[in-house]
Design an enzyme around this catalytic site. Structure first.
Site, short mmCIF file in Angstrom:
data_model
loop_
_atom_site.label_atom_id
_atom_site.label_comp_id
_atom_site.label_asym_id
_atom_site.label_seq_id
_atom_site.Cartn_x
_atom_site.Cartn_y
_atom_site.Cartn_z
N ASP A 73 0.84 -1.19 0.00
CA ASP A 73 0.00 0.00 0.00
C ASP A 73 0.88 1.24 0.00
O ASP A 73 1.80 1.35 0.81
CB ASP A 73 -0.92 -0.02 1.22
CG ASP A 73 -2.05 0.99 1.09
OD1 ASP A 73 -2.41 1.35 -0.05
OD2 ASP A 73 -2.58 1.43 2.13
N TYR A 89 1.12 5.74 -0.59
CA TYR A 89 0.68 6.96 0.13
C TYR A 89 0.89 8.11 -0.83
O TYR A 89 1.61 9.04 -0.56
CB TYR A 89 1.59 7.05 1.37
CG TYR A 89 1.27 8.06 2.43
CD1 TYR A 89 0.04 8.09 3.07
CD2 TYR A 89 2.24 8.99 2.83
CE1 TYR A 89 -0.22 9.00 4.08
CE2 TYR A 89 1.99 9.90 3.84
CZ TYR A 89 0.77 9.91 4.46
OH TYR A 89 0.53 10.81 5.47
N HIS A 116 -3.82 14.03 0.38
CA HIS A 116 -4.01 13.16 1.56
C HIS A 116 -2.83 13.27 2.52
O HIS A 116 -3.00 13.44 3.73
CB HIS A 116 -4.20 11.71 1.10
CG HIS A 116 -4.21 10.71 2.22
ND1 HIS A 116 -5.27 10.60 3.11
CD2 HIS A 116 -3.30 9.78 2.61
CE1 HIS A 116 -5.00 9.64 3.99
NE2 HIS A 116 -3.82 9.13 3.71
N ARG A 163 0.71 16.57 12.82
CA ARG A 163 1.88 17.38 13.18
C ARG A 163 1.57 18.84 12.85
O ARG A 163 2.18 19.43 11.96
CB ARG A 163 3.12 16.91 12.38
CG ARG A 163 3.52 15.45 12.62
CD ARG A 163 4.75 15.05 11.79
NE ARG A 163 4.52 15.24 10.36
CZ ARG A 163 3.92 14.34 9.57
NH1 ARG A 163 3.53 13.18 10.06
NH2 ARG A 163 3.73 14.60 8.29
N GLU A 198 -10.26 3.87 3.67
CA GLU A 198 -9.40 4.60 2.75
C GLU A 198 -9.82 4.21 1.34
O GLU A 198 -9.76 3.03 0.97
CB GLU A 198 -7.92 4.27 3.00
CG GLU A 198 -7.46 4.74 4.38
CD GLU A 198 -5.96 4.75 4.59
OE1 GLU A 198 -5.25 3.93 3.95
OE2 GLU A 198 -5.49 5.57 5.41
N GLU A 210 -9.18 3.84 -2.33
CA GLU A 210 -7.93 3.71 -3.09
C GLU A 210 -8.19 3.00 -4.42
O GLU A 210 -9.27 2.45 -4.65
CB GLU A 210 -6.91 2.89 -2.28
CG GLU A 210 -6.69 3.41 -0.86
CD GLU A 210 -5.46 2.86 -0.18
OE1 GLU A 210 -4.62 2.22 -0.87
OE2 GLU A 210 -5.32 3.07 1.04
N ASP A 247 -9.16 0.26 1.98
CA ASP A 247 -8.15 -0.13 2.97
C ASP A 247 -8.67 0.28 4.36
O ASP A 247 -8.30 1.31 4.90
CB ASP A 247 -6.84 0.58 2.62
CG ASP A 247 -5.73 0.29 3.61
OD1 ASP A 247 -5.76 -0.78 4.23
OD2 ASP A 247 -4.84 1.15 3.77
N ARG A 303 -7.95 3.74 13.26
CA ARG A 303 -7.04 4.87 13.50
C ARG A 303 -6.45 4.88 14.90
O ARG A 303 -5.32 5.33 15.10
CB ARG A 303 -7.78 6.19 13.26
CG ARG A 303 -8.31 6.36 11.86
CD ARG A 303 -7.20 6.31 10.83
NE ARG A 303 -7.72 6.52 9.48
CZ ARG A 303 -7.01 6.31 8.39
NH1 ARG A 303 -5.77 5.86 8.47
NH2 ARG A 303 -7.54 6.52 7.21
N GLN A 341 -3.81 2.15 14.97
CA GLN A 341 -2.72 2.63 14.10
C GLN A 341 -1.87 3.70 14.79
O GLN A 341 -0.64 3.65 14.75
CB GLN A 341 -3.34 3.20 12.81
CG GLN A 341 -2.32 3.67 11.78
CD GLN A 341 -3.00 4.34 10.58
OE1 GLN A 341 -4.22 4.31 10.44
NE2 GLN A 341 -2.21 4.93 9.71
N TYR A 391 2.16 2.49 15.27
CA TYR A 391 2.89 2.65 14.00
C TYR A 391 4.33 3.16 14.15
O TYR A 391 5.10 3.12 13.18
CB TYR A 391 2.10 3.53 13.03
CG TYR A 391 2.33 5.01 13.12
CD1 TYR A 391 3.02 5.69 12.11
CD2 TYR A 391 1.85 5.74 14.20
CE1 TYR A 391 3.22 7.05 12.19
CE2 TYR A 391 2.05 7.10 14.27
CZ TYR A 391 2.74 7.76 13.26
OH TYR A 391 2.94 9.11 13.34
N LYS A 447 -4.37 -2.05 10.19
CA LYS A 447 -4.70 -2.13 8.76
C LYS A 447 -4.93 -3.57 8.28
O LYS A 447 -5.61 -3.79 7.29
CB LYS A 447 -3.54 -1.58 7.93
CG LYS A 447 -3.17 -0.15 8.21
CD LYS A 447 -3.98 0.77 7.35
CE LYS A 447 -3.39 2.17 7.36
NZ LYS A 447 -4.13 3.05 6.45
N THR A 503 -8.92 -5.83 3.95
CA THR A 503 -8.80 -4.87 2.85
C THR A 503 -9.73 -5.38 1.76
O THR A 503 -9.62 -6.53 1.34
CB THR A 503 -7.35 -4.82 2.31
OG1 THR A 503 -6.47 -4.53 3.40
CG2 THR A 503 -7.20 -3.77 1.23
N GLU A 526 -10.07 12.46 7.38
CA GLU A 526 -9.94 13.78 6.75
C GLU A 526 -11.29 14.48 6.62
O GLU A 526 -11.41 15.67 6.86
CB GLU A 526 -9.33 13.64 5.35
CG GLU A 526 -7.89 13.19 5.33
CD GLU A 526 -7.52 12.68 3.96
OE1 GLU A 526 -7.09 13.48 3.12
OE2 GLU A 526 -7.68 11.47 3.70
MN MN Z 1 -4.08 2.79 2.67
#
Ligand code: MN
Length: 403
Positions: A120, A122, A127, A136, A192, A194, A226, A230, A233, A237, A246, A250, A351
């Site tokens: 996968d 990014y 995004h 951040r 997600e 995708e 996906d 959260r 994760q 992570y 994750k 999927t 998001e």
């Molecule tokens: Mn993904």
């Protein structure tokens, strides 16, 4: 013009012809089929009718999954597609093929291919920027490597499931806002949206694939959800990347759309600055203009544009093999969440609700931040097919069940 009446004004006309694996009530053996309109054409019977003893193509078309056919390469893919298109458009063929069609409403779909490895990426700048701002807020949203390589991770091929498979809410470890470490069902279950690319032609260990060889190896594509926990994760992570948040499921479509169906959906991909290293450079840099849609319990909540992706599928393929890693037939690599610049183009609920702070109102008046038990998410997409006719990608749907 096809003789299949349901295909005449359909987004599954002869320009589309995605491949899947299905069985019927009177024949439980899974076999390859091509979707045409509201029906499925039995490729196994079509191959058997040719009375070919055992050529590689006919053997592959009699298999209960797409892998053997995908391994045969681009010339065979194009030849078979052309033959199926002729069969479905020549009026003389109707009498011969009529009994090889089944209404899609009566068939059971099976996984279309055996997934080898799953990667996968990014690759959406919007995004990655949104996530940077959420996680951040006081730093540059994009990390220093992001414009130099397509960031990715290895996922879990064994839990890639076809559309319609129930999604069981994962249990896991997480850190509460008070700093306690607790175990239990994820409270921030997300999606997600995708696009995944399916590898047909394998490579030997130690032989990188260049970006310009993309079409020689990649057979087709499918929408991908996906699913992402959260809270699990966010705690797990650091520093090795996504893991159990994750890998529980999927979802891919039951239908794989061949790249040959998307020739007229190719568009010039966004210009890259800074210039990429030579192994990521493309002679002909293109992406796919896929118009995606995300429905939450039937309400459309987003329309992500795949055309905006910063890293192309050819660059992703070049990057994931540049170290000499071998490709296997059935490898799946997904784009990463597809988000556009506008608020209604974001491909994850993280998001869309801006970290859970701005709830979404659904058609029934209820509000959501993350997924509740019983919720259903459906991804769809359209693209320009040949002859100026829109084609649809196979839908990707899943319903969340309690643990
Ligand atoms: Mn993904």
């Amino acid at each position: 013009m096809t003789w299949v009446a349901s295909a005449v004004d359909s987004r599954y006309g002869v320009e589309n012809l995605p491949y899947g694996v299905y069985s019927t009530p009177d024949n439980a053996v899974p076999r390859l089929g091509v979707r045409i309109g509201d029906e499925v054409l039995d490729l196994r019977r079509l191959a058997e009718a040719g009375q070919c003893a055992n050529c590689p193509t006919c053997s592959a078309l009699r298999a209960p999954m797409l892998n053997p056919f995908m391994a045969l390469g681009r010339d065979v893919w194009s030849t078979v597609r052309g033959q199926v298109q002729s069969a479905l458009t020549e009026p003389d063929m109707e009498q011969h093929l009529r009994s090889m069609l089944s209404p899609i409403s009566t068939v059971t779909m099976h996984p279309p291919f055996m997934v080898a490895d799953y990667v996968d990426f990014y690759s959406s700048e919007h995004h990655a920027t949104n996530l940077g701002r959420l996680f951040r807020p006081d730093a540059e949203p994009l990390l220093p490597n992001w414009k130099h390589l397509p960031v990715g991770y290895h996922g879990r091929g064994g839990t890639v499931v076809p559309s319609g498979t129930p999604i069981v809410r994962p249990n896991g470890q997480r850190k509460t806002p008070d700093g306690d470490i607790v175990f239990g069902p994820s409270a921030r279950l997300d999606i997600e949206a995708e696009v995944g690319f399916v590898v047909g032609v394998p490579t030997a260990l130690g032989h990188p694939v260049s970006a310009d060889e993309f079409r020689d190896h990649v057979f087709g594509l499918t929408l991908v959800n996906d699913w992402s926990a959260r809270d699990i994760q966010a705690w797990e992570y650091v520093p090795l990347g996504p893991f159990l948040g994750k890998s529980f499921a999927t979802t891919v479509s039951a239908w794989v759309t061949p790249l040959d169906a998307l020739d007229d959906a190719e568009i010039t991909a966004p210009e890259q600055d800074p210039e990429v290293l030579p192994y990521l450079a493309e002679k002909d840099r293109y992406g796919y203009d896929l118009r995606m849609s995300v429905k939450w319990n039937g309400t459309e909540v987003s329309r992500p544009p795949f055309a905006d992706m910063y890293w192309t599928p050819a660059q992703q393929l070049a990057h994931m093999t540049v170290n000499g890693a071998a490709l296997r037939t059935g490898d799946l690599y997904a784009s990463g969440t597809v988000s556009g610049p506008a608020a209604h183009q974001r491909g994850s609920f993280l998001e869309l609700t801006w970290g859970g702070k701005e709830p979404i109102t659904l058609g029934d008046g209820s509000t959501r931040t993350f997924l509740e038990d019983g919720d259903t998410v459906e991804l769809n997409a359209t693209a320009m097919g040949t002859e100026g006719r829109l084609i649809a990608l196979g839908e990707v749907a899943g319903t969340v069940h309690s643990h």
